[in-house]
Design a protein around this motif. Structure first.
Motif, mmCIF file in Angstrom:
data_model
loop_
_atom_site.group_PDB
_atom_site.id
_atom_site.type_symbol
_atom_site.label_atom_id
_atom_site.label_comp_id
_atom_site.label_asym_id
_atom_site.label_seq_id
_atom_site.Cartn_x
_atom_site.Cartn_y
_atom_site.Cartn_z
ATOM 1 N N THR A 84 0.771 -1.172 -0.085
ATOM 2 C CA THR A 84 0.033 0.007 0.096
ATOM 3 C C THR A 84 0.915 1.100 -0.147
ATOM 4 O O THR A 84 0.457 2.186 -0.672
ATOM 5 C CB THR A 84 -0.796 -0.091 1.295
ATOM 6 N N THR A 85 2.138 1.075 0.685
ATOM 7 C CA THR A 85 2.838 2.317 0.588
ATOM 8 C C THR A 85 3.232 2.569 -0.799
ATOM 9 O O THR A 85 3.466 3.834 -1.162
ATOM 10 C CB THR A 85 4.224 2.251 1.510
ATOM 11 N N MET A 86 3.919 1.548 -1.314
ATOM 12 C CA MET A 86 4.364 1.700 -2.664
ATOM 13 C C MET A 86 3.074 2.083 -3.594
ATOM 14 O O MET A 86 3.517 2.837 -4.791
ATOM 15 C CB MET A 86 5.192 0.345 -3.261
ATOM 16 N N THR A 87 2.053 1.595 -3.510
ATOM 17 C CA THR A 87 1.018 2.063 -4.540
ATOM 18 C C THR A 87 0.858 3.780 -4.197
ATOM 19 O O THR A 87 0.416 4.259 -5.223
ATOM 20 C CB THR A 87 -0.238 1.397 -3.874
ATOM 21 N N ALA A 88 0.791 4.093 -2.993
ATOM 22 C CA ALA A 88 0.643 5.584 -2.858
ATOM 23 C C ALA A 88 1.790 6.412 -3.570
ATOM 24 O O ALA A 88 1.662 7.322 -4.112
ATOM 25 C CB ALA A 88 0.599 5.911 -1.288
ATOM 26 N N VAL A 89 3.075 5.896 -3.423
ATOM 27 C CA VAL A 89 4.256 6.496 -3.946
ATOM 28 C C VAL A 89 4.098 6.429 -5.660
ATOM 29 O O VAL A 89 4.209 7.462 -6.412
ATOM 30 C CB VAL A 89 5.512 5.707 -3.511
ATOM 31 N N GLU A 90 3.823 5.340 -6.264
ATOM 32 C CA GLU A 90 3.609 5.320 -7.479
ATOM 33 C C GLU A 90 2.525 5.973 -8.084
ATOM 34 O O GLU A 90 2.328 6.711 -9.082
ATOM 35 C CB GLU A 90 3.741 3.949 -8.138
ATOM 36 N N GLY A 91 1.293 5.945 -7.457
ATOM 37 C CA GLY A 91 0.122 6.517 -8.035
ATOM 38 C C GLY A 91 0.211 7.922 -7.772
ATOM 39 O O GLY A 91 -0.355 8.534 -8.725
ATOM 40 N N TYR A 92 0.836 8.569 -6.782
ATOM 41 C CA TYR A 92 0.956 9.892 -6.656
ATOM 42 C C TYR A 92 1.813 10.631 -7.742
ATOM 43 O O TYR A 92 1.629 11.638 -8.126
ATOM 44 C CB TYR A 92 1.339 10.437 -4.992
ATOM 45 N N GLN A 108 0.410 -1.354 -9.080
ATOM 46 C CA GLN A 108 0.391 -0.068 -8.295
ATOM 47 C C GLN A 108 0.251 1.234 -8.811
ATOM 48 O O GLN A 108 -0.254 1.998 -8.484
ATOM 49 C CB GLN A 108 1.806 -0.176 -7.221
ATOM 50 N N TYR A 109 1.073 1.317 -10.091
ATOM 51 C CA TYR A 109 0.803 2.592 -10.721
ATOM 52 C C TYR A 109 -0.866 2.817 -11.089
ATOM 53 O O TYR A 109 -1.407 3.851 -10.791
ATOM 54 C CB TYR A 109 1.743 2.250 -12.194
ATOM 55 N N GLU A 110 -1.455 1.899 -11.605
ATOM 56 C CA GLU A 110 -2.719 1.994 -12.072
ATOM 57 C C GLU A 110 -3.679 2.192 -10.680
ATOM 58 O O GLU A 110 -4.582 3.098 -10.803
ATOM 59 C CB GLU A 110 -3.142 0.655 -12.844
ATOM 60 N N ARG A 111 -3.705 1.369 -9.780
ATOM 61 C CA ARG A 111 -4.432 1.601 -8.628
ATOM 62 C C ARG A 111 -4.226 2.637 -7.983
ATOM 63 O O ARG A 111 -5.119 3.344 -7.660
ATOM 64 C CB ARG A 111 -4.264 0.341 -7.783
ATOM 65 N N GLY A 112 -2.882 3.143 -7.720
ATOM 66 C CA GLY A 112 -2.852 4.387 -7.170
ATOM 67 C C GLY A 112 -3.301 5.605 -7.815
ATOM 68 O O GLY A 112 -3.767 6.548 -7.213
ATOM 69 N N LYS A 113 -2.804 5.648 -9.036
ATOM 70 C CA LYS A 113 -3.309 6.781 -10.034
ATOM 71 C C LYS A 113 -4.960 6.984 -9.771
ATOM 72 O O LYS A 113 -5.446 8.085 -9.706
ATOM 73 C CB LYS A 113 -2.885 6.535 -11.371
#
Length: 317
Positions: free
Chosen positions: A214-222, A268-273
């Protein structure tokens, strides 16, 4: 590049631990073409200008205060290997500390696996923001792997200068995240080490692995969100061409990427974005940036699928 020297380095792996890191470095370098790093003055200036422009534009868009990494390096594939072997070794250290003396054949297999993974990555990484996790230093670094950037730009039939600039903007968004969240390196380190230390006992710490995801999902999505706002050119064509290239990968390459966890990064990119787009649509980009205030502000796994729940929670904090 010499496969023979690579195999010889792996089969000569020695020591008492599960991995001979010196042999990993030798084998990965021997099996990897370093690529060309010769640049004229205009290209050198282009990298510097891209990074500076990205910093200024990301600051303007996000209102986040951050500095450029301590080191900004344009490197070949061997340079990237040298910079990253130490990170892999530091992450694996708890497992090595717990391991009993390894029989030679097991050490050879482990050494070969790590050399293969690092060689594969060195041929595919374009740019990397490196917070130097688990190092005895608070320095951060930014790497551009020039041979890979040039090769992929050519494969995509994209203008090299424009593609290089796009990579610089993406990596600078990561510098902004870590600059705005001084707690983030420690958070990643502690979560990572909890997962690795549990793994060293033969168990899987699903809670730590989930928190890391979840942390990396936030990093990549933001980062993806900010790229949309900060990059000074349309880049839908570049994204489309990259997606087409991914879909055209051979089954073997797709399998390797899954084994190395690279398919998880794309998710992670897609979900975070998607999450951050929803937050901006409901509020604004400043609200999206609140995720970097503290670890408690990070979305949970459930909140990534329910941005309104995250907004309601942070309103109460």
């Amino acid at each position: 590049m010499s496969i023979y020297r690579s195999v010889r380095a792996v089969t000569g792996a020695s020591g008492d631990g599960p991995v001979d890191w010196g042999a990993v470095t030798d084998a990965a370098r021997a099996s990897t073409d370093p690529g060309d790093i010769e640049m004229d003055a205009a290209e050198q200036r282009g990298y510097a200008e891209d990074v500076a422009d990205a910093r200024d534009r990301v600051r303007e868009v996000t209102a986040l205060e951050f500095d450029l990494p301590d080191r900004v390096e344009v490197m070949n594939r061997h340079h990237w290997l040298d910079a990253n072997v130490g990170t892999f070794e530091r992450v694996m250290d708890p497992i090595e500390q717990q391991a009993e003396v390894m029989p030679g054949f097991a050490r050879v297999i482990n050494t070969g696996s790590m050399a293969f993974a690092l060689s594969f990555l060195s041929n595919h990484v374009l740019g990397q923001y490196d917070p130097l996790l688990l190092a005895d230093s608070e320095a951060h670094a930014l790497y551009f792997v020039r041979p890979n950037i040039r090769r992929v730009a050519e494969m995509l039939d994209a203008e090299y200068d424009r593609f290089r600039r796009w990579i610089a903007f993406h990596e600078i968004t990561h510098a902004a995240e870590f600059g705005a969240a001084p707690w983030l390196p420690d958070h990643l380190e502690s979560t990572m080490m909890e997962a690795v230390e549990t793994l060293s006992t033969g168990s899987i710490d699903r809670e730590s692995l989930g928190e890391l995801d979840t942390t990396m999902t936030a990093v990549e999505g933001y980062a993806e969100l900010i790229m949309d706002e900060a990059f000074d050119d349309e880049y839908a064509d570049l994204r489309r061409k990259l997606d087409q290239r991914r879909q055209g990968r051979s089954p073997i390459e797709q399998l390797i990427r899954r084994l190395l966890g690279l398919s998880v990064k794309r998710r992670q990119y897609e979900r975070g974005k998607k999450f951050f787009d929803s937050v901006v649509q409901a509020r604004d980009i400043e609200t999206a940036g609140r995720v970097w205030e503290s670890p408690e502000m990070l979305p949970t796994d459930a909140e990534f699928d329910d941005p309104q729940a995250w907004l309601a929670r942070i309103d109460r904090l």
